[in-house]
Structures are given as C-alpha cells and as structure tokens.
Design an enzyme around this catalytic site. Structure first.
Site, PDB file in Angstrom:
ATOM      1  N   SER A 299      39.997  35.919  38.316  1.00 53.81           N
ATOM      2  CA  SER A 299      39.006  34.886  37.989  1.00 53.81           C
ATOM      3  C   SER A 299      39.728  33.643  37.494  1.00 53.81           C
ATOM      4  O   SER A 299      40.869  33.732  37.009  1.00 53.81           O
ATOM      5  CB  SER A 299      38.096  35.408  36.870  1.00 53.81           C
TER       6      SER A 299
ATOM      7  N   TYR B 224      36.243  39.564  29.142  1.00 53.95           N
ATOM      8  CA  TYR B 224      36.451  39.236  30.560  1.00 53.95           C
ATOM      9  C   TYR B 224      37.793  38.536  30.754  1.00 53.95           C
ATOM     10  O   TYR B 224      38.591  38.911  31.613  1.00 53.95           O
ATOM     11  CB  TYR B 224      35.304  38.345  31.024  1.00 53.95           C
ATOM     12  N   SER B 225      38.030  37.521  29.921  1.00 52.30           N
ATOM     13  CA  SER B 225      39.245  36.728  30.094  1.00 52.30           C
ATOM     14  C   SER B 225      40.501  37.558  29.831  1.00 52.30           C
ATOM     15  O   SER B 225      41.502  37.413  30.532  1.00 52.30           O
ATOM     16  CB  SER B 225      39.185  35.527  29.142  1.00 52.30           C
TER      17      SER B 225
ATOM     18  N   THR C 144      40.840  40.770  30.320  1.00 50.79           N
ATOM     19  CA  THR C 144      41.087  41.692  31.447  1.00 50.79           C
ATOM     20  C   THR C 144      41.551  40.934  32.688  1.00 50.79           C
ATOM     21  O   THR C 144      42.372  41.438  33.464  1.00 50.79           O
ATOM     22  CB  THR C 144      39.849  42.539  31.785  1.00 50.79           C
TER      23      THR C 144
HETATM   24  N1  LIG Z   1      30.754  35.540  40.818  1.00 41.45           N
HETATM   25  C1  LIG Z   1      31.640  34.793  40.212  1.00 41.45           C
HETATM   26  O1  LIG Z   1      31.362  33.640  39.830  1.00 41.45           O
HETATM   27  C2  LIG Z   1      33.030  35.280  39.989  1.00 41.45           C
HETATM   28  C3  LIG Z   1      33.952  34.367  39.470  1.00 41.45           C
HETATM   29  C4  LIG Z   1      35.266  34.784  39.250  1.00 41.45           C
HETATM   30  C5  LIG Z   1      35.615  36.092  39.538  1.00 41.45           C
HETATM   31  N2  LIG Z   1      34.703  36.963  40.029  1.00 41.45           N
HETATM   32  C6  LIG Z   1      35.148  38.328  40.278  1.00 41.45           C
HETATM   33  O2  LIG Z   1      34.841  38.691  41.608  1.00 41.45           O
HETATM   34  C7  LIG Z   1      34.603  40.101  41.680  1.00 41.45           C
HETATM   35  C8  LIG Z   1      33.273  40.347  42.352  1.00 41.45           C
HETATM   36  O3  LIG Z   1      32.274  39.705  41.577  1.00 41.45           O
HETATM   37  P1  LIG Z   1      30.792  39.458  42.106  1.00 41.45           P
HETATM   38  O4  LIG Z   1      30.354  38.185  41.511  1.00 41.45           O
HETATM   39  O5  LIG Z   1      30.708  39.658  43.585  1.00 41.45           O
HETATM   40  O6  LIG Z   1      30.040  40.649  41.326  1.00 41.45           O
HETATM   41  P2  LIG Z   1      28.601  41.314  41.541  1.00 41.45           P
HETATM   42  O7  LIG Z   1      27.785  40.543  42.517  1.00 41.45           O
HETATM   43  O8  LIG Z   1      28.071  41.543  40.163  1.00 41.45           O
HETATM   44  O9  LIG Z   1      28.997  42.721  42.212  1.00 41.45           O
HETATM   45  C9  LIG Z   1      29.783  43.628  41.495  1.00 41.45           C
HETATM   46  C10 LIG Z   1      30.264  44.726  42.402  1.00 41.45           C
HETATM   47  O10 LIG Z   1      31.041  45.653  41.602  1.00 41.45           O
HETATM   48  C11 LIG Z   1      30.492  46.940  41.761  1.00 41.45           C
HETATM   49  N3  LIG Z   1      30.598  47.757  40.552  1.00 41.45           N
HETATM   50  C12 LIG Z   1      30.228  47.415  39.297  1.00 41.45           C
HETATM   51  N4  LIG Z   1      30.402  48.467  38.476  1.00 41.45           N
HETATM   52  C13 LIG Z   1      30.888  49.482  39.231  1.00 41.45           C
HETATM   53  C14 LIG Z   1      31.247  50.822  38.974  1.00 41.45           C
HETATM   54  N5  LIG Z   1      31.124  51.367  37.753  1.00 41.45           N
HETATM   55  N6  LIG Z   1      31.737  51.575  39.987  1.00 41.45           N
HETATM   56  C15 LIG Z   1      31.819  51.072  41.234  1.00 41.45           C
HETATM   57  N7  LIG Z   1      31.484  49.814  41.558  1.00 41.45           N
HETATM   58  C16 LIG Z   1      31.013  49.026  40.558  1.00 41.45           C
HETATM   59  C17 LIG Z   1      29.022  46.717  42.069  1.00 41.45           C
HETATM   60  O11 LIG Z   1      28.485  47.874  42.653  1.00 41.45           O
HETATM   61  P3  LIG Z   1      26.927  48.291  42.417  1.00 41.45           P
HETATM   62  O12 LIG Z   1      26.134  47.571  43.486  1.00 41.45           O
HETATM   63  O13 LIG Z   1      26.920  49.768  42.564  1.00 41.45           O
HETATM   64  O14 LIG Z   1      26.529  47.834  41.044  1.00 41.45           O
HETATM   65  C18 LIG Z   1      29.108  45.512  42.997  1.00 41.45           C
HETATM   66  O15 LIG Z   1      29.432  45.909  44.307  1.00 41.45           O
HETATM   67  C19 LIG Z   1      34.672  40.609  40.229  1.00 41.45           C
HETATM   68  O16 LIG Z   1      35.941  41.152  39.967  1.00 41.45           O
HETATM   69  C20 LIG Z   1      34.447  39.356  39.413  1.00 41.45           C
HETATM   70  O17 LIG Z   1      35.012  39.455  38.122  1.00 41.45           O
HETATM   71  C21 LIG Z   1      33.416  36.589  40.263  1.00 41.45           C
END
Ligand SMILES: NC(=O)c1ccc[n+]([C@@H]2O[C@H](COP(=O)([O-])OP(=O)(O)OC[C@H]3O[C@@H](n4cnc5c(N)ncnc54)[C@H](OP(=O)(O)O)[C@@H]3O)[C@@H](O)[C@H]2O)c1
Length: 222
Positions: free
Chosen positions: A115, A128-129, A131
C-alpha cells in the site's frame, strides 16, 4: 509455451478480482476462496499448503488484506492480531510453503500487494501501516535471498482504489475529500493496479526486484 501457474489470494473482490480477470487467459490461476484457505487461521494455511504441495506454483500474488482503522487507544486485540495475521504472517507462510518449485526451476515471481501506507502513513493507520511497511521489508529481504534462483520479488503499493476496502471504511463525503487530496483527482480503478501486476510478472520485467512500486496518482508525493 507452457502456461505459468499463479497462486492468487483475495480474488473474490476488488483488486484481486481485477488481477484474476486480467490474467485468466494467459495463466493458470489457483485462487482459493476463503472456505478453502482462511488466511486468519494458520492451520487452514498449512493444510492448504499440504493439500497442494504437488502444485507447481511459478508466481505468488499475495493480495488479500484488511484494514480496520483505529486510533491507538481504540485498537482492539482482535484487530491487532487479525491485521498482522492476514497482511503479514499469511503471505510469509504461503511463500515459505510454495517457493520450492520456483527455486527448482530457477524462475519465479512473487508480488506482495502492499500500500502507499507501506511508504507513508496517516492517522488511524498504526496496524495497517505497520503491516504494509513490514511486507515491504519481506519483499526486500526475500529479493536478496532469492536472487540467485532468478526469483524476482516486488511490492505493489496502491493508493486509494475503488474497492470495498475504501468504500466501506469511508463515507461518500470522505471519498470526495480524499479525491481532492490526490493529485490526479480520482481513486484508482482496480484494473489499473492489475496492469502493473501483469507487467511485473511478465518476462519484460526481468531486472526489477526488491522494489516497492507506488501506484497512487501522486498521493504520497505531497
Ligand atoms: N483498495 C485500496 O484502496 C487499497 C489501497 C492500497 C492497498 N490495498 C491492498 O490491496 C489488497 C486488496 O485490497 P482490496 O481493496 O481489493 O480489498 P477488498 O475489496 O476488501 O477484498 C479483500 C479480499 O481479501 C480477502 N480476504 C479477507 N480476509 C480473508 C481471509 N481471512 N481469508 C481469505 N481471504 C480473505 C477477501 O475475501 P472474502 O471475499 O472472502 O472476504 C477479498 O477477496 C489488500 O492487500 C489491500 O491492503 C488496497
């Protein structure tokens, strides 16, 4: 040419789903749902590795992640343990479990979805930060350890991206304010993050390793 095999976490929604869609035609993708691989549970992770140890994984994309922002004195033990578990411990366990095939083949790619908060920080982002900075440390240390096996390891560091993670933790008014704070004036589309991942796992990205690559519309340049 034989299709390469990817292990991708968190493909059900958001950035992971966009990565899946972008890559599904040219790669074999193993994208376990939470019931097959619960990243909160180390027994589930180790059982998944054991069940799948014959899979010849060429590329690991650690994408699943969580963020429940809290001020320091509000932080619950559960949030602390879960955030460290999913964002940091689970990726390390999966890499440990599946790196063997890459070492044997002298070819591999590992992408950790980190991130912009792995590079900078803001209020309420202690868990978050820490990790996401931590996973960038994993990336660097592994890049050194695995270079001799031609395994390239990089972090992708998105800024605010249009997914549940942002939409559910912010009100529409807060999102409008966030957009004003982003030099490009908008959130990222998940497919824009997937484009960078596609490049990093390709043969074209043959000299990038140990990097934490920001893709944040300029957000962290301020
Ligand atoms: N969105 C942003 O603005 C942003 C910015 C910077 C970094 N990121 C990073 O990008 C990555 C993806 O983020 P996103 O925004 O796409 O997140 P998201 O829409 O909230 O989706 C999270 C994903 O992680 C899975 N997950 C959560 N807990 C889990 C568990 N216990 N076991 C297995 N799978 C699990 C979820 O599965 P389920 O459907 O089963 O819940 C889902 O597929 C993350 O690492 C996040 O920190 C995101």
């Amino acid at each position: 040419m034989k299709k390469k095999t990817i292990l991708l976490t968190g493909a059900s929604r958001g950035i992971g789903k966009a990565i899946y869609k972008k890559l599904e035609n040219n790669y074999i993708i193993i994208a376990p749902a939470r019931k097959e691989l619960d990243l909160l549970n180390n027994k589930s992770i180790e059982a998944f590795i054991e069940r799948n140890k014959k899979l010849e994984i060429d590329i690991i994309i650690n994408n699943a992640g969580i963020n429940f922002p809290q001020w320091i004195e509000e932080i619950t033990d559960e949030n602390m343990e879960n955030t460290i578990q999913i964002n940091l411990i689970a990726p390390i366990r999966l890499i440990r479990g599946f790196v063997g095939n890459m070492k044997k083949n002298k070819w591999g790619r590992i992408i950790n979805i980190s991130s912009a908060f792995g590079i900078v920080a803001r209020g309420k982002q202690v868990l978050y930060s820490s990790t996401k900075h931590g996973i960038n440390g994993v990336t660097k240390a592994l890049a050194l350890e695995l270079a001799e096996f031609n395994i390239l390891v990089n972090s992708v560091c998105p800024g605010f991206t249009k997914t549940d993670l942002v939409v559910k933790t912010n009100t529409p008014e807060k999102i409008t304010l966030l957009e004003k704070d982003i030099p490009l004036g908008r959130l990222a589309e998940p497919s824009e993050i997937a484009d960078l991942v596609e490049f990093l796992i390709s043969e074209k990205a043959s000299y990038i390793t140990g990097s934490a690559i920001l893709i944040d519309g300029g957000y962290s340049s301020k």
